[in-house]
Design an enzyme around this catalytic site. Structure first.
Site, mmCIF file in Angstrom:
data_model
loop_
_atom_site.group_PDB
_atom_site.id
_atom_site.type_symbol
_atom_site.label_atom_id
_atom_site.label_comp_id
_atom_site.label_asym_id
_atom_site.label_seq_id
_atom_site.Cartn_x
_atom_site.Cartn_y
_atom_site.Cartn_z
ATOM 1 N N VAL A 1 -1.350 1.694 -7.763
ATOM 2 C CA VAL A 1 -0.423 1.641 -8.891
ATOM 3 C C VAL A 1 0.223 0.258 -8.941
ATOM 4 O O VAL A 1 0.180 -0.505 -7.968
ATOM 5 C CB VAL A 1 0.669 2.728 -8.789
ATOM 6 C CG1 VAL A 1 0.049 4.118 -8.883
ATOM 7 C CG2 VAL A 1 1.481 2.578 -7.507
ATOM 8 N N THR B 1 0.871 -1.177 0.000
ATOM 9 C CA THR B 1 0.000 0.000 0.000
ATOM 10 C C THR B 1 0.910 1.229 0.000
ATOM 11 O O THR B 1 2.042 1.172 0.483
ATOM 12 C CB THR B 1 -0.904 0.048 1.248
ATOM 13 O OG1 THR B 1 -0.117 0.360 2.404
ATOM 14 C CG2 THR B 1 -1.614 -1.261 1.489
ATOM 15 N N ILE C 1 1.929 -4.656 -6.374
ATOM 16 C CA ILE C 1 0.583 -4.089 -6.508
ATOM 17 C C ILE C 1 0.280 -3.260 -5.265
ATOM 18 O O ILE C 1 0.217 -3.790 -4.154
ATOM 19 C CB ILE C 1 -0.465 -5.203 -6.680
ATOM 20 C CG1 ILE C 1 -0.118 -6.077 -7.900
ATOM 21 C CG2 ILE C 1 -1.860 -4.610 -6.819
ATOM 22 C CD1 ILE C 1 -1.012 -7.292 -8.056
ATOM 23 N N GLU C 2 0.133 -1.956 -5.469
ATOM 24 C CA GLU C 2 -0.137 -1.031 -4.364
ATOM 25 C C GLU C 2 -1.644 -0.778 -4.283
ATOM 26 O O GLU C 2 -2.221 -0.088 -5.116
ATOM 27 C CB GLU C 2 0.604 0.293 -4.586
ATOM 28 C CG GLU C 2 2.112 0.151 -4.748
ATOM 29 C CD GLU C 2 2.863 0.296 -3.438
ATOM 30 O OE1 GLU C 2 2.207 0.560 -2.404
ATOM 31 O OE2 GLU C 2 4.095 0.152 -3.451
ATOM 32 N N ILE C 3 -2.286 -1.358 -3.266
ATOM 33 C CA ILE C 3 -3.734 -1.219 -3.122
ATOM 34 C C ILE C 3 -4.084 0.116 -2.474
ATOM 35 O O ILE C 3 -3.222 0.777 -1.889
ATOM 36 C CB ILE C 3 -4.327 -2.372 -2.288
ATOM 37 C CG1 ILE C 3 -3.810 -2.309 -0.837
ATOM 38 C CG2 ILE C 3 -4.023 -3.715 -2.924
ATOM 39 C CD1 ILE C 3 -4.515 -3.249 0.118
#
Length: 530
Positions: free
Chosen positions: A436, A432, A493-495
């Protein structure tokens, strides 16, 4: 196969109950026999009749079996059908046991008795009172009713311990008639099909339960869940460990559980595989301490995928059993358990809390903390040209300190060694925040085309933006190391929308799950073609 073995064992248990030899009573107890009842020479209604009772009378029990009592009135000794006699329970009798194959037990709800399960012979139960037809057992604030018919007073000791309290309250469902055992393995009874079973703990392949006021255990692999995990919560290391172990224990046929390492303070780092596929992909989360919402994403995937695998049901446009029997997914839900514990519980929750406070500039607010408990940023500790990595922190810090050398930390070593022990086709590393996707580490040719294409597809699936290549000379990122060493795709994967230096609020969960719920199925499906 495991479930069939348990069902077979249960059938054998019932057969043993039905055909056991009579058991001698250690004390003399009495049955009341009505007028006109036959007393036989053997436990067989076709055998010779010794006498027919001329009036209601009391007889002493000598031996018991499910269908007959051996009785005596001082002059005649023979057998009477249990259903044609009535065991007497004086008020002074405080214990009973079952002599029938089994007897049900009930609770009172809205003025009606609801059947909750069955009790088996061979175990003593303490009773707190009785009605004309039932024993009464106090279980907390609830009364349990056990029919007197099918039971008798006993001299057996009540060998039971008080049930433990659930640390993580969880309810699962009985797949079929569920056998219940004492901690020592004695048969106590059963729960009926689809019965909601409250789980108080884990003992290997058994779930610890409260069975009529005593601690007991049931086979985990005869339980199932419709929705084990709810994502809108803060998940601790102990809770993550519990849910991960429960999923494996419920579904040993198609899951595998490994402890891939220990954190600096000795907390277990778990990996769970779902599916039987010979090909494999890897998902990891919570490499950064404050980013523990990513643990929730993986736990919800594990829960949802395993439920639909078990049921062989379609889910979100996929058939999880078909997908995962081609490409299995390994999940590592929490890579930095010490750091997560520090962020969630403060300095007193960890052994090195005072060290962390000093590293944190004297502050006891660890909301911004990303590193492990001694101030090494684990996502700067992997060796993708680590020596060339130029970061701002030159000593232990809440973030960006790359450590004294590559793979200096037990957590990064654990992930490295686990990856090297398998043949993963892809790695998805969840972080996080910002919505992006990072994907580039100097790939060329077909690898470049493959990886940018995969990032674009995950972008369309999640709505997250694919970042342009950054052309870093050195990196300590786990995903960059995977790309470099394995020559296969890895996405970071940045939530969540960007939230700054703090954990993602749980209120963001519904949108996060909606964006990411298909990612595991998609990545496994994509890997099947490689």
């Amino acid at each position: 196969m495991c479930r069939k073995i348990w069902y077979s064992a249960l059938i054998v248990c019932f057969c043993k109950i039905l055909f056991i030899s009579p058991v001698k009573a250690e004390e003399q107890f009495v049955v009341e026999i009505e007028k006109g009842i036959s007393i036989f020479v053997s436990p067989d209604s076709t055998s010779t009749i010794l006498t027919v009772t001329s009036q209601k009378s009391n007889w002493t029990i000598l031996h018991t079996s499910p269908n007959y009592f051996e009785v005596s009135n001082g002059e005649i000794q023979g057998y009477v059908k249990t259903k044609e006699s009535h065991v007497l329970f004086p008020e002074t009798v405080k214990k009973f046991e079952v002599y029938a194959a089994s007897v049900p037990y009930y609770i009172l709800k809205n003025g009606k008795l609801l059947e909750k399960g069955n009790i088996f012979p061979g175990v003593a139960w303490k009773r707190d009172g009785q009605t004309d037809e039932y024993h009464i057992i106090h279980v907390g604030n609830q009364l349990v009713y056990v029919p007197i018919e099918g039971t008798m007073p006993t001299s057996l000791e009540v060998n039971a311990s008080a049930p433990r309290k659930a640390v993580i309250p969880t309810t699962l469902l009985a797949e079929n008639h569920l056998p219940v055992f004492s901690p020592e393995g004695e048969r106590l009874g059963t729960y009926p099909r689809s019965y909601p079973v409250a789980i108080n703990g884990i003992d290997g392949e058994y779930a610890i339960v409260n069975f009529i006021g005593r601690e007991a255990k049931v086979p985990f692999n005869l339980l199932y869940s419709k929705d084990l995990f709810q994502g809108a919560q803060t998940v601790s290391h102990s809770e993550m460990s519990f849910y991960t172990q429960v999923i494996h224990a419920m579904y040993p046929e198609f899951t595998e559980l490994k402890q891939i390492g220990l954190s600096l303070e000795g907390r277990a780092i778990y990996a769970l595989k779902i599916g039987k596929g010979k090909k494999e992909v890897l998902f990891d989360a919570a490499l950064h301490a404050r980013e523990h919402m990513t643990t929730n994403v993986l736990l919800e995937m594990m829960d949802s995928y395993s439920i639909h695998y078990r049921n062989n049901a379609s889910w979100a446009g996929y058939k999880p059993r078909e997908v995962l029997d081609k490409v299995a997914i390994w999940f590592v839900p929490m890579m930095n358990p010490d750091g997560v514990t520090l962020v969630q519980g403060g300095m007193k929750a960890v052994k090195n809390g005072e060290l962390a406070r000093k590293i944190n500039g004297g502050s006891t607010n660890f909301a911004r903390w990303k590193s492990n408990v001694r101030g090494v940023d684990l996502n700067n500790n992997f060796d993708s040209e680590w020596s060339a990595l130029n970061v701002s922190a030159k000593k232990p810090a809440y973030h960006l300190y790359k450590g004294p050398k590559a793979f200096s930390e037990p957590e990064s070593q654990a992930l490295r060694d686990f990856i090297n022990s398998r043949d993963f086709l892809s790695n998805m590393s969840y972080h996080t925040s910002g919505q992006v996707i990072y994907w580039f580490n100097w790939q060329k040719g077909s690898d470049l085309n493959r990886d940018v294409g995969l990032a674009g597809k995950v972008s369309r699936l999640t709505g997250y933006r694919v970042l342009d290549p950054m052309y870093l000379i050195g990196s300590g990122s786990s995903a960059d190391w995977f790309i470099q060493e394995k020559k296969r795709p890895a996405l970071t994967i940045e939530i969540s929308p960007f939230v700054g230096d703090r954990p993602v609020p749980t209120s963001y969960w519904p949108a996060i799950w909606k964006q990411n719920h298909k990612v595991g199925m998609f990545i496994a499906t994509e890997a099947a073609s490689r």
